[in-house]
Write an enzyme that holds these catalytic residues in place. Structure first.
Site, PDB file in Angstrom:
ATOM      1  CG  ASP A 169      26.829  78.548 104.472  1.00 36.08           C
ATOM      2  OD1 ASP A 169      27.852  77.111 104.741  1.00 36.08           O
ATOM      3  OD2 ASP A 169      27.197  79.079 105.647  1.00 36.08           O
ATOM      4  CD  GLU A 399      33.017  85.732 104.938  1.00 35.10           C
ATOM      5  OE1 GLU A 399      32.360  86.442 105.350  1.00 35.10           O
ATOM      6  OE2 GLU A 399      32.157  84.039 105.152  1.00 35.10           O
TER       7      GLU A 399
HETATM    8  C1  9YW Z   1      27.520  81.178 108.404  1.00 31.59           C
HETATM    9  C2  9YW Z   1      32.970  80.440 109.476  1.00 31.59           C
HETATM   10  C3  9YW Z   1      31.647  80.312 108.537  1.00 31.59           C
HETATM   11  C4  9YW Z   1      32.202  79.101 107.635  1.00 31.59           C
HETATM   12  C5  9YW Z   1      31.199  78.594 106.495  1.00 31.59           C
HETATM   13  C6  9YW Z   1      30.711  79.641 105.924  1.00 31.59           C
HETATM   14  C7  9YW Z   1      29.699  80.714 107.228  1.00 31.59           C
HETATM   15  C8  9YW Z   1      28.198  80.673 108.615  1.00 31.59           C
HETATM   16  O1  9YW Z   1      31.265  80.994 107.907  1.00 31.59           O
HETATM   17  O2  9YW Z   1      28.826  79.988 107.211  1.00 31.59           O
HETATM   18  O3  9YW Z   1      26.597  81.436 109.218  1.00 31.59           O
HETATM   19  O4  9YW Z   1      26.790  81.099 107.870  1.00 31.59           O
HETATM   20  O5  9YW Z   1      30.133  79.493 104.914  1.00 31.59           O
HETATM   21  O6  9YW Z   1      32.221  77.800 105.683  1.00 31.59           O
HETATM   22  O7  9YW Z   1      32.899  77.833 108.420  1.00 31.59           O
HETATM   23  O8  9YW Z   1      34.092  81.418 108.759  1.00 31.59           O
END
Ligand code: 9YW
Length: 426
Positions: A169, A399
């Site tokens: 992100d 995480e």
């Molecule tokens: C958010 C769920 C997700 C991952 C992404 C990670 C984070 C979601 O969490 O994003 O709302 O910021 O960056 O890679 O799929 O684990």
């Protein structure tokens, strides 16, 4: 760092307990509270862990995701199966008008890679063949969707239109492209993520404003995927994302070959070859690794992130760049105590706590170590797996982790961390 056989037994039991506790029947949530829905690449990677507990349930995880594929081939990054107030932005913000609400952007296409692993390791060969065969046309349609809507000029590489699509992100890779997105008109909103996790470990408000502004722009176009690439102010060609797509295409081709689907095999092999050839254009001599290409600005991005190391996962064995990239991974890892930092610690923007701007993630490590092993660097691959296991044994199923001191960061009792532990224990 190492673990003892006792640690390994405890890790296995705890990983299984976490996967069970986040299992909502037909899909797995990443973690309670922070992420209460089904995420695309989380589910595919979690299936690798589930396969060790229950093969049927592992296939179901991917089948559930693809049951929410759109008619145009698109597979969403989130499926909002049930109401939950603990996450923002929820279904109302996306407003995709699906029977079961979904988001309107996608995520790294690891499905092909994960499915091949499920198929090849399954003990019930007959069931695995039938279920894999049924998923092949769906994955092929998703890949076709990428090439049609995210590579309209047929360059061989696809663009992401939102930082959330990358799965990384708030990486430095997007800083300049995102700065060009005006947050004007975004309005008031209340974030939920920072009520679960320390704000210092999450993206900033300036980033969130732009994340939401992009969603508003796309929503204004009625989620017409054919129109988004042209309209989006943010279009970046990420070597990591493309490496995942290329590797999944290679794995899809192999599966289609094995399961007698020659048309799918031929198309997937063609996509993989075009992607590999075009990837060379993302080599950044100054950084000594691959880099993003900002399609809106027409230039390579000066950012030494893990995205530029991931092509090792897709390069053909024997490729001239593989040894250079393996050496580069060694150099970046030597700058941290725990491999692999999501950004080069030598960069002044490196931030050991902030999400994808420095911390290490076991899912990224899974792909890096696969790439290292694929190119003959088996010891380096094993060292990354062992360090990840020792980290989790001491610090829990976080995480992500601080790569300098191993501190656990973000959400806890995390599904994909648990799944990767089961992978690394192999
Ligand atoms: C958010 C769920 C997700 C991952 C992404 C990670 C984070 C979601 O969490 O994003 O709302 O910021 O960056 O890679 O799929 O684990």
């Amino acid at each position: 760092m190492t673990t003892s056989p006792r640690d390994d037994d405890r890790l296995r039991a705890e990983a299984i307990a976490i996967l069970r506790e986040n299992d909502l029947g037909a899909y797995t949530i990443p973690t309670k509270g922070l992420y209460p829905f089904q995420w695309n690449w989380d589910s595919c990677l979690v299936a690798l862990g589930l396969a060790r507990i229950d093969e049927d349930r592992a296939f179901r995880e991917i089948e559930t995701l693809f049951a929410h594929q759109w008619e145009d081939g698109f597979v969403p990054h989130i499926v909002f199966h049930a109401d939950a107030q603990s996450y923002f932005p929820g279904p109302d913000v996306w407003d995709t008008r699906r029977a079961t609400p979904t988001s309107g952007i996608t995520q790294p296409p690891v499905a092909g890679f994960c499915l091949r692993r499920l198929y090849e390791t399954a003990s019930d060969r007959e069931a695995a063949a039938a279920r894999t065969k049924a998923l092949l046309p769906r994955i092929a349609a998703w890949h076709r969707w990428f090439h049609a809507t995210r590579d309209p000029e047929a360059t061989g590489l696809v663009a992401i239109l939102h930082p959330w699509e990358s799965g990384r992100d708030n990486s430095m890779d997007w800083d300049e492209a995102l700065a060009r997105v005006s947050p004007e008109g975004v309005g008031e909103y209340v974030r939920r993520d920072t009520s679960h996790v320390d704000a210092a470990q999450r993206p900033t408000k300036a980033e969130y404003d732009r994340y939401l502004r992009l969603v508003q722009i796309f929503r204004g176009l009625g989620w017409d995927h054919g129109a988004l690439h042209e309209a989006s102010p943010f279009k970046v060609v990420d070597p990591g994302f493309n490496a995942i797509l290329i590797r999944s295409a290679e794995d899809l081709a192999a599966l289609a070959e094995a399961l007698d689907e020659p048309a799918i095999a031929e198309e997937a092999a063609r996509h993989a070859a075009a992607g590999r050839a075009a990837l060379e254009g993302l080599w950044h001599e100054g950084l000594g690794q691959y880099a993003c290409f900002d399609r809106a600005a027409g230039a390579l991005v000066e950012s030494a992130s893990i995205g530029g190391l991931l092509p090792l996962f897709a390069l053909e064995p024997g490729h001239a760049r593989a040894a250079v990239l393996a050496k580069r991974i060694e150099t970046v890892c030597a700058r941290a105590r725990h491999p692999v930092p999501s950004h080069d610690p030598a960069d002044p923007r490196f931030d050991r706590l902030r999400y994808w701007r420095g911390p290490l993630w076991l899912v990224a490590n899974r792909m890096i170590l696969d790439g290292l092993a694929r190119h003959g660097h088996v010891d380096a691959a094993t060292a990354i797996a062992r360090d990840g296991l020792a980290l989790v044994a001491r610090r829990g199923f976080a995480e992500y982790f601080d790569p300098l001191d191993g501190r656990p960061l973000g959400g806890g009792r995390f599904s994909w961390t648990a799944a990767m532990v089961l992978e690394f224990l192999d």
